[in-house]
Design an enzyme around this catalytic site. Structure first.
Site, mmCIF file in Angstrom:
data_model
loop_
_atom_site.group_PDB
_atom_site.id
_atom_site.type_symbol
_atom_site.label_atom_id
_atom_site.label_comp_id
_atom_site.label_asym_id
_atom_site.label_seq_id
_atom_site.Cartn_x
_atom_site.Cartn_y
_atom_site.Cartn_z
ATOM 1 N N LYS A 16 -22.090 -30.020 -25.267
ATOM 2 C CA LYS A 16 -21.509 -30.489 -26.527
ATOM 3 C C LYS A 16 -21.792 -29.530 -27.684
ATOM 4 O O LYS A 16 -20.956 -29.383 -28.563
ATOM 5 C CB LYS A 16 -21.936 -31.922 -26.857
ATOM 6 C CG LYS A 16 -23.410 -32.122 -27.066
ATOM 7 C CD LYS A 16 -23.692 -33.585 -27.363
ATOM 8 C CE LYS A 16 -25.148 -33.963 -27.315
ATOM 9 N NZ LYS A 16 -26.193 -32.956 -27.353
ATOM 10 N N ARG A 90 -27.622 -40.912 -32.232
ATOM 11 C CA ARG A 90 -28.151 -41.059 -30.880
ATOM 12 C C ARG A 90 -28.683 -42.463 -30.622
ATOM 13 O O ARG A 90 -29.111 -42.750 -29.514
ATOM 14 C CB ARG A 90 -29.301 -40.082 -30.686
ATOM 15 C CG ARG A 90 -28.913 -38.786 -29.975
ATOM 16 C CD ARG A 90 -30.163 -37.943 -29.976
ATOM 17 N NE ARG A 90 -30.250 -36.965 -28.963
ATOM 18 C CZ ARG A 90 -29.986 -35.670 -29.116
ATOM 19 N NH1 ARG A 90 -29.514 -35.239 -30.249
ATOM 20 N NH2 ARG A 90 -30.193 -34.838 -28.133
ATOM 21 N N ARG A 129 -30.862 -22.714 -18.348
ATOM 22 C CA ARG A 129 -30.344 -22.298 -19.663
ATOM 23 C C ARG A 129 -31.362 -21.402 -20.369
ATOM 24 O O ARG A 129 -32.557 -21.650 -20.315
ATOM 25 C CB ARG A 129 -30.065 -23.534 -20.504
ATOM 26 C CG ARG A 129 -29.710 -23.247 -21.940
ATOM 27 C CD ARG A 129 -29.108 -24.436 -22.617
ATOM 28 N NE ARG A 129 -30.107 -25.400 -23.063
ATOM 29 C CZ ARG A 129 -29.799 -26.463 -23.810
ATOM 30 N NH1 ARG A 129 -28.540 -26.696 -24.145
ATOM 31 N NH2 ARG A 129 -30.735 -27.295 -24.186
ATOM 32 N N ARG A 162 -35.877 -22.916 -23.822
ATOM 33 C CA ARG A 162 -36.286 -23.907 -24.820
ATOM 34 C C ARG A 162 -37.449 -24.705 -24.254
ATOM 35 O O ARG A 162 -37.429 -25.069 -23.083
ATOM 36 C CB ARG A 162 -35.106 -24.857 -25.108
ATOM 37 C CG ARG A 162 -34.493 -24.651 -26.460
ATOM 38 C CD ARG A 162 -33.255 -25.462 -26.626
ATOM 39 N NE ARG A 162 -33.473 -26.901 -26.587
ATOM 40 C CZ ARG A 162 -32.538 -27.799 -26.892
ATOM 41 N NH1 ARG A 162 -31.333 -27.384 -27.264
ATOM 42 N NH2 ARG A 162 -32.777 -29.080 -26.838
ATOM 43 N N ARG A 173 -35.462 -36.630 -21.107
ATOM 44 C CA ARG A 173 -34.376 -36.656 -22.096
ATOM 45 C C ARG A 173 -33.167 -37.422 -21.557
ATOM 46 O O ARG A 173 -32.501 -38.151 -22.282
ATOM 47 C CB ARG A 173 -33.974 -35.224 -22.483
ATOM 48 C CG ARG A 173 -35.007 -34.559 -23.390
ATOM 49 C CD ARG A 173 -34.874 -33.039 -23.411
ATOM 50 N NE ARG A 173 -33.654 -32.582 -24.010
ATOM 51 C CZ ARG A 173 -33.135 -31.363 -23.810
ATOM 52 N NH1 ARG A 173 -33.764 -30.491 -23.014
ATOM 53 N NH2 ARG A 173 -32.018 -31.017 -24.381
HETATM 54 P P1 AMP Z 1 -30.616 -31.474 -28.998
HETATM 55 O O1 AMP Z 1 -30.683 -30.043 -29.384
HETATM 56 O O2 AMP Z 1 -29.439 -32.196 -29.606
HETATM 57 O O3 AMP Z 1 -30.694 -31.668 -27.491
HETATM 58 O O4 AMP Z 1 -31.925 -32.189 -29.619
HETATM 59 C C1 AMP Z 1 -33.226 -31.776 -29.239
HETATM 60 C C2 AMP Z 1 -34.235 -32.852 -29.580
HETATM 61 O O5 AMP Z 1 -34.227 -33.112 -30.993
HETATM 62 C C3 AMP Z 1 -33.984 -34.217 -28.942
HETATM 63 O O6 AMP Z 1 -34.503 -34.299 -27.620
HETATM 64 C C4 AMP Z 1 -34.743 -35.133 -29.924
HETATM 65 O O7 AMP Z 1 -36.146 -35.059 -29.724
HETATM 66 C C5 AMP Z 1 -34.446 -34.481 -31.267
HETATM 67 N N1 AMP Z 1 -33.203 -35.041 -31.882
HETATM 68 C C6 AMP Z 1 -32.039 -34.389 -32.148
HETATM 69 N N2 AMP Z 1 -31.132 -35.208 -32.713
HETATM 70 C C7 AMP Z 1 -31.720 -36.417 -32.813
HETATM 71 C C8 AMP Z 1 -31.308 -37.701 -33.296
HETATM 72 N N3 AMP Z 1 -30.067 -37.895 -33.761
HETATM 73 N N4 AMP Z 1 -32.204 -38.719 -33.227
HETATM 74 C C9 AMP Z 1 -33.452 -38.546 -32.749
HETATM 75 N N5 AMP Z 1 -33.912 -37.380 -32.262
HETATM 76 C C10 AMP Z 1 -33.068 -36.309 -32.290
#
Ligand code: AMP
Length: 215
Positions: A16, A90, A129, A162, A173
């Site tokens: 995404k 989320r 990744r 990462r 996750r």
């Molecule tokens: P992402 O890069 O979108 O996979 O986000 C990485 C991490 O950031 C997630 O596993 C959460 O720990 C935190 N995170 C990102 N967006 C949110 C959100 N909308 N609500 C809560 N935690 C978030």
């Protein structure tokens, strides 16, 4: 006229983020990734970053109180421009408060794109990744036939994993996604706003499919 407001949802590793960057470019709207904002905060050791770091390392969600404040500020900053939100909302409270904030601005979400992919494909994708430490380009060792230690194909920079892309954290996750974020998908599905796309298709095909639906 105010630009389009798009939300892109999908499990971690559904692609995404990659799609959000492309769609933002095609439509001339802003790309806002809450994961990127939080990682930037962690790297710069801001108050937000220090609060969020532990949750992110474990693969848990950062609490809603923190996220609601962050997004309120960011949406205010963006004013009338169009945007694509990547990684937000989320949880159900995040989705409901986003609708409220937009209502206050006299706006609403135009499209909710849902990129769906099977969890086992995701574990393979995320554990292979790598992110360029120079230009932030995202590469995939398996899909791009690259080896550990190869440099970035865009700028030659060092590729790093990462911290939350190790297998145990990826599985956590996905579990969190299944418990909390799936409710957000249902919330928008009930409002008939969901545009489902098959995230297992090639990157260009997925982009084309999204654009067909949101243009
Ligand atoms: P992402 O890069 O979108 O996979 O986000 C990485 C991490 O950031 C997630 O596993 C959460 O720990 C935190 N995170 C990102 N967006 C949110 C959100 N909308 N609500 C809560 N935690 C978030």
């Amino acid at each position: 006229m105010a630009g389009k407001c798009i939300v892109i949802l999908g499990p971690p590793g559904s692609g995404k983020g990659t799609q959000a960057v492309r769609i933002a470019g095609e439509l001339g709207i802003k790309h806002l990734s809450t994961g990127d904002l939080l990682r930037e905060g962690v790297a710069r050791k801001t108050g937000l970053g220090l609060e969020a770091e532990g949750y992110m390392k474990r693969g848990d969600l950062v609490p809603d109180e923190i996220m609601l404040g962050l997004i309120h500020e960011e949406l205010g900053r963006m004013g009338d421009s169009g945007w694509i939100l990547d990684g937000y909302p989320r949880t159900l409270p995040q989705a409901e408060s986003l609708s409220g904030m937009l209502e206050e601005q006299g706006r609403s979400i135009d499209h909710v794109v849902f990129v769906d992919v099977n969890p086992e494909v995701i574990v393979r994708r995320l554990t292979s990744r790598r992110i360029c430490s120079g230009c932030n380009a995202v590469h995939n060792l398996e899909m791009e036939d690259m080896s550990e230690g190869d440099g970035c194909r865009e700028c030659g920079g060092e590729l790093v994993k990462r911290p939350d892309d190790d297998e145990e954290t990826v599985r956590r996750r996905l579990e969190v996604y299944g418990i909390q974020t799936a409710q957000v998908v249902d919330y928008y599905r009930r409002q008939n706003r969901l545009v489902p796309v098959d995230g297992a298709a090639g990157i260009d095909e997925v982009t084309a499919e999204i654009l067909r639906n949101v243009k």
